[in-house]
Design a protein around this motif. Structure first.
Motif, PDB file in Angstrom:
ATOM      1  N   GLU A  14       0.972  -0.984  -0.285  1.00 42.14           N
ATOM      2  CA  GLU A  14       0.208  -0.139  -0.763  1.00 42.14           C
ATOM      3  C   GLU A  14       0.849   1.628   0.068  1.00 42.14           C
ATOM      4  OE1 GLU A  14      -2.630  -0.421   3.671  1.00 42.14           O
ATOM      5  OE2 GLU A  14      -4.337  -1.775   2.466  1.00 42.14           O
ATOM      6  N   THR A  15       0.654   2.171  -1.148  1.00 40.56           N
ATOM      7  CA  THR A  15       1.755   2.771  -0.967  1.00 40.56           C
ATOM      8  C   THR A  15       1.625   4.029  -0.190  1.00 40.56           C
ATOM      9  OG1 THR A  15       0.114   3.975  -3.203  1.00 40.56           O
ATOM     10  CG2 THR A  15       1.893   3.163  -3.810  1.00 40.56           C
ATOM     11  N   ILE A  26      12.557   1.215   8.130  1.00 43.64           N
ATOM     12  CA  ILE A  26      12.760   0.380   7.416  1.00 43.64           C
ATOM     13  C   ILE A  26      11.495  -0.446   6.807  1.00 43.64           C
ATOM     14  CG2 ILE A  26      14.132  -1.320   7.272  1.00 43.64           C
ATOM     15  CD1 ILE A  26      16.517  -0.630   8.243  1.00 43.64           C
ATOM     16  N   ILE A  27      11.199  -0.876   5.701  1.00 48.41           N
ATOM     17  CA  ILE A  27      10.130  -1.741   5.656  1.00 48.41           C
ATOM     18  C   ILE A  27      10.532  -3.073   5.828  1.00 48.41           C
ATOM     19  CG2 ILE A  27       8.121  -2.168   3.761  1.00 48.41           C
ATOM     20  CD1 ILE A  27       8.012   0.399   5.132  1.00 48.41           C
ATOM     21  N   ILE A  28       9.663  -4.416   6.519  1.00 51.97           N
ATOM     22  CA  ILE A  28       9.595  -5.203   5.978  1.00 51.97           C
ATOM     23  C   ILE A  28       8.403  -6.426   5.848  1.00 51.97           C
ATOM     24  CG2 ILE A  28      10.054  -7.447   7.308  1.00 51.97           C
ATOM     25  CD1 ILE A  28      11.762  -5.641   9.693  1.00 51.97           C
ATOM     26  N   TYR A  29       8.702  -6.884   4.422  1.00 53.24           N
ATOM     27  CA  TYR A  29       7.568  -7.119   3.942  1.00 53.24           C
ATOM     28  C   TYR A  29       7.650  -8.999   4.274  1.00 53.24           C
ATOM     29  CZ  TYR A  29       4.627  -9.352   0.264  1.00 53.24           C
ATOM     30  OH  TYR A  29       3.886 -10.570   0.251  1.00 53.24           O
ATOM     31  N   ARG A  30       6.241  -9.643   4.903  1.00 49.36           N
ATOM     32  CA  ARG A  30       6.543 -10.536   5.780  1.00 49.36           C
ATOM     33  C   ARG A  30       4.835 -10.847   5.317  1.00 49.36           C
ATOM     34  NH1 ARG A  30       6.466 -10.582  12.692  1.00 49.36           N
ATOM     35  NH2 ARG A  30       3.952  -9.454  12.678  1.00 49.36           N
ATOM     36  N   ASN A  31       4.670 -11.802   4.267  1.00 49.04           N
ATOM     37  CA  ASN A  31       3.195 -11.868   4.301  1.00 49.04           C
ATOM     38  C   ASN A  31       3.416 -14.271   4.369  1.00 49.04           C
ATOM     39  OD1 ASN A  31       0.748 -13.394   3.461  1.00 49.04           O
ATOM     40  ND2 ASN A  31       0.575 -12.550   1.290  1.00 49.04           N
ATOM     41  N   VAL A  37       5.297 -17.096  -2.809  1.00 44.01           N
ATOM     42  CA  VAL A  37       6.453 -16.458  -2.872  1.00 44.01           C
ATOM     43  C   VAL A  37       6.150 -15.327  -4.574  1.00 44.01           C
ATOM     44  CG1 VAL A  37       8.206 -14.733  -3.366  1.00 44.01           C
ATOM     45  CG2 VAL A  37       8.342 -16.933  -1.446  1.00 44.01           C
ATOM     46  N   ASN A  38       5.378 -13.852  -4.403  1.00 45.02           N
ATOM     47  CA  ASN A  38       5.311 -13.166  -5.448  1.00 45.02           C
ATOM     48  C   ASN A  38       6.026 -12.529  -5.295  1.00 45.02           C
ATOM     49  OD1 ASN A  38       4.506 -11.280  -7.189  1.00 45.02           O
ATOM     50  ND2 ASN A  38       2.492 -11.432  -6.338  1.00 45.02           N
ATOM     51  N   GLU A  39       7.539 -13.367  -6.505  1.00 47.66           N
ATOM     52  CA  GLU A  39       8.667 -11.606  -7.119  1.00 47.66           C
ATOM     53  C   GLU A  39       8.439 -11.006  -7.214  1.00 47.66           C
ATOM     54  OE1 GLU A  39      12.569 -13.732  -8.282  1.00 47.66           O
ATOM     55  OE2 GLU A  39      11.486 -15.514  -7.409  1.00 47.66           O
ATOM     56  N   LYS A  40       7.323 -10.681  -8.397  1.00 47.36           N
ATOM     57  CA  LYS A  40       7.163  -9.365  -8.961  1.00 47.36           C
ATOM     58  C   LYS A  40       6.496  -8.414  -8.012  1.00 47.36           C
ATOM     59  CE  LYS A  40       5.959 -11.080 -13.772  1.00 47.36           C
ATOM     60  NZ  LYS A  40       5.265 -11.910 -14.286  1.00 47.36           N
ATOM     61  N   LEU A  41       5.257  -8.524  -7.018  1.00 51.18           N
ATOM     62  CA  LEU A  41       5.142  -8.006  -6.064  1.00 51.18           C
ATOM     63  C   LEU A  41       5.937  -7.175  -5.129  1.00 51.18           C
ATOM     64  CD1 LEU A  41       3.098  -6.210  -4.300  1.00 51.18           C
ATOM     65  CD2 LEU A  41       2.939  -8.373  -3.020  1.00 51.18           C
ATOM     66  N   ILE A  42       7.130  -8.205  -4.479  1.00 49.39           N
ATOM     67  CA  ILE A  42       8.955  -8.343  -4.197  1.00 49.39           C
ATOM     68  C   ILE A  42       9.305  -6.987  -4.794  1.00 49.39           C
ATOM     69  CG2 ILE A  42      10.770  -8.720  -2.285  1.00 49.39           C
ATOM     70  CD1 ILE A  42       8.687 -11.272  -1.901  1.00 49.39           C
ATOM     71  N   LEU A  43      10.080  -7.055  -6.027  1.00 53.00           N
ATOM     72  CA  LEU A  43       9.855  -6.082  -6.563  1.00 53.00           C
ATOM     73  C   LEU A  43       9.820  -4.796  -7.462  1.00 53.00           C
ATOM     74  CD1 LEU A  43      11.381  -8.721  -9.502  1.00 53.00           C
ATOM     75  CD2 LEU A  43      12.997  -6.812  -8.781  1.00 53.00           C
ATOM     76  N   ILE A  45       8.105  -3.280  -4.873  1.00 48.75           N
ATOM     77  CA  ILE A  45       7.697  -3.074  -3.069  1.00 48.75           C
ATOM     78  C   ILE A  45       9.441  -2.041  -3.040  1.00 48.75           C
ATOM     79  CG2 ILE A  45       7.623  -3.229  -0.917  1.00 48.75           C
ATOM     80  CD1 ILE A  45       5.853  -5.401  -1.078  1.00 48.75           C
ATOM     81  N   LYS A  46      10.133  -3.360  -3.947  1.00 45.25           N
ATOM     82  CA  LYS A  46      11.477  -2.454  -3.678  1.00 45.25           C
ATOM     83  C   LYS A  46      11.778  -1.629  -4.584  1.00 45.25           C
ATOM     84  CE  LYS A  46      15.741  -3.322  -5.617  1.00 45.25           C
ATOM     85  NZ  LYS A  46      16.631  -4.375  -6.529  1.00 45.25           N
ATOM     86  N   ASN A  47      12.002  -1.539  -5.793  1.00 44.38           N
ATOM     87  CA  ASN A  47      11.198   0.068  -6.580  1.00 44.38           C
ATOM     88  C   ASN A  47      10.655   1.100  -5.747  1.00 44.38           C
ATOM     89  OD1 ASN A  47      13.544  -1.832  -7.991  1.00 44.38           O
ATOM     90  ND2 ASN A  47      11.407  -1.695  -9.618  1.00 44.38           N
ATOM     91  N   TYR A  48       9.307   0.421  -5.837  1.00 44.04           N
ATOM     92  CA  TYR A  48       8.932   1.934  -4.591  1.00 44.04           C
ATOM     93  C   TYR A  48       9.720   2.133  -3.555  1.00 44.04           C
ATOM     94  CZ  TYR A  48       5.085   5.081  -3.406  1.00 44.04           C
ATOM     95  OH  TYR A  48       4.288   6.119  -3.155  1.00 44.04           O
ATOM     96  N   CYS A  49       9.855   1.256  -2.821  1.00 42.31           N
ATOM     97  CA  CYS A  49      10.675   2.268  -1.650  1.00 42.31           C
ATOM     98  C   CYS A  49      12.337   2.912  -1.479  1.00 42.31           C
ATOM     99  CB  CYS A  49      11.074   0.572  -0.054  1.00 42.31           C
ATOM    100  SG  CYS A  49       9.502   0.470   0.287  1.00 42.31           S
ATOM    101  N   LYS A  50      12.904   2.124  -2.849  1.00 42.80           N
ATOM    102  CA  LYS A  50      14.452   2.611  -3.549  1.00 42.80           C
ATOM    103  C   LYS A  50      13.953   4.286  -3.805  1.00 42.80           C
ATOM    104  CE  LYS A  50      17.955   1.478  -5.902  1.00 42.80           C
ATOM    105  NZ  LYS A  50      19.033   0.508  -6.920  1.00 42.80           N
ATOM    106  N   LYS A  51      12.548   4.432  -4.450  1.00 38.77           N
ATOM    107  CA  LYS A  51      12.388   5.866  -5.187  1.00 38.77           C
ATOM    108  C   LYS A  51      11.711   6.608  -4.222  1.00 38.77           C
ATOM    109  CE  LYS A  51       8.344   6.232  -6.842  1.00 38.77           C
ATOM    110  NZ  LYS A  51       6.670   6.320  -8.220  1.00 38.77           N
ATOM    111  N   LYS A  52      11.861   6.271  -3.025  1.00 37.85           N
ATOM    112  CA  LYS A  52      11.212   7.204  -1.649  1.00 37.85           C
ATOM    113  C   LYS A  52      12.210   6.731  -0.561  1.00 37.85           C
ATOM    114  CE  LYS A  52       7.514   8.223  -2.149  1.00 37.85           C
ATOM    115  NZ  LYS A  52       6.437   9.738  -2.626  1.00 37.85           N
ATOM    116  N   GLY A  53      13.251   6.684  -0.913  1.00 38.87           N
ATOM    117  CA  GLY A  53      14.778   6.723   0.024  1.00 38.87           C
ATOM    118  C   GLY A  53      14.433   5.710   0.786  1.00 38.87           C
ATOM    119  N   VAL A  54      13.751   4.823   0.674  1.00 35.50           N
ATOM    120  CA  VAL A  54      13.568   3.830   2.331  1.00 35.50           C
ATOM    121  C   VAL A  54      13.915   2.290   2.351  1.00 35.50           C
ATOM    122  CG1 VAL A  54      11.069   2.527   3.688  1.00 35.50           C
ATOM    123  CG2 VAL A  54      11.463   5.032   2.775  1.00 35.50           C
TER     124      VAL A  54
END
Length: 174
Positions: A14-15, A26-31, A37-43, A45-54
């Protein structure tokens, strides 16, 4: 006192919740509800966090965290595996893990985590520690300790009694 790092556990992307976080979070994804494991979803989230500097970690899958070049991984208390000790880790890659008692603290030390999330500080569940037991257990390790469990806007000021500036949570951040 160290800078206050906050760890925010999420189980969906959730952006708007990530947007509210500062760069000390630090965001920790745990499902744990999904077997795959949904690698596309993790990527995503990773890219969104990177864009936000998190920074972004995933739970319970160090191998995938390394493969996807994430900032780190979280080892839950129920994970007693050691296979990650043979992996070659990047210098900035961090491994954190949770514990509820002295036996689990020792397990996380053997697993060579960088920090131990000690739980549950305030949330009254089967792992409830309270302030005194938390202080006692946190003195039994040389690892940095992160407080976890039931932290809210109402009790966050009590963290000052513990000499631990970092904390983790779910509802606190939402």
């Amino acid at each position: 006192m160290h800078k206050k790092i906050k760890y925010y556990f999420i189980n969906k992307f959730e952006t708007n919740n990530i947007d509210k976080q500062d760069k000390q979070t630090i965001i920790i994804y745990r499902n744990y509800s999904s077997e795959t494991v949904n690698e596309k979803l993790i990527l995503r989230i990773k890219n969104y966090c990177k864009k936000k500097g998190v920074k972004f970690y995933i739970s319970n899958n160090i191998q995938l965290a390394l493969k996807l070049n994430l900032d780190g991984a979280y080892i839950p208390s129920f994970n007693k595996k050691f296979n990650h000790l043979s992996y070659s880790l990047k210098k900035k890659f961090k491994i954190v893990g949770s514990a509820h008692n002295l036996r689990e603290i020792r397990m996380k030390e053997i697993q060579k985590v960088d920090k131990i999330f000690l739980s549950s500080l305030f949330k009254k569940n089967k792992n409830y520690l309270g302030i005194n037991k938390f202080k006692l257990l946190s003195k039994l390790t040389k690892k940095k300790v992160v407080t976890l469990g039931g932290i809210s806007k109402n009790n966050i000021n009590k963290l000052g009694l513990l000499n631990h500036s970092s904390f983790a949570g779910i509802s606190f951040f939402e």
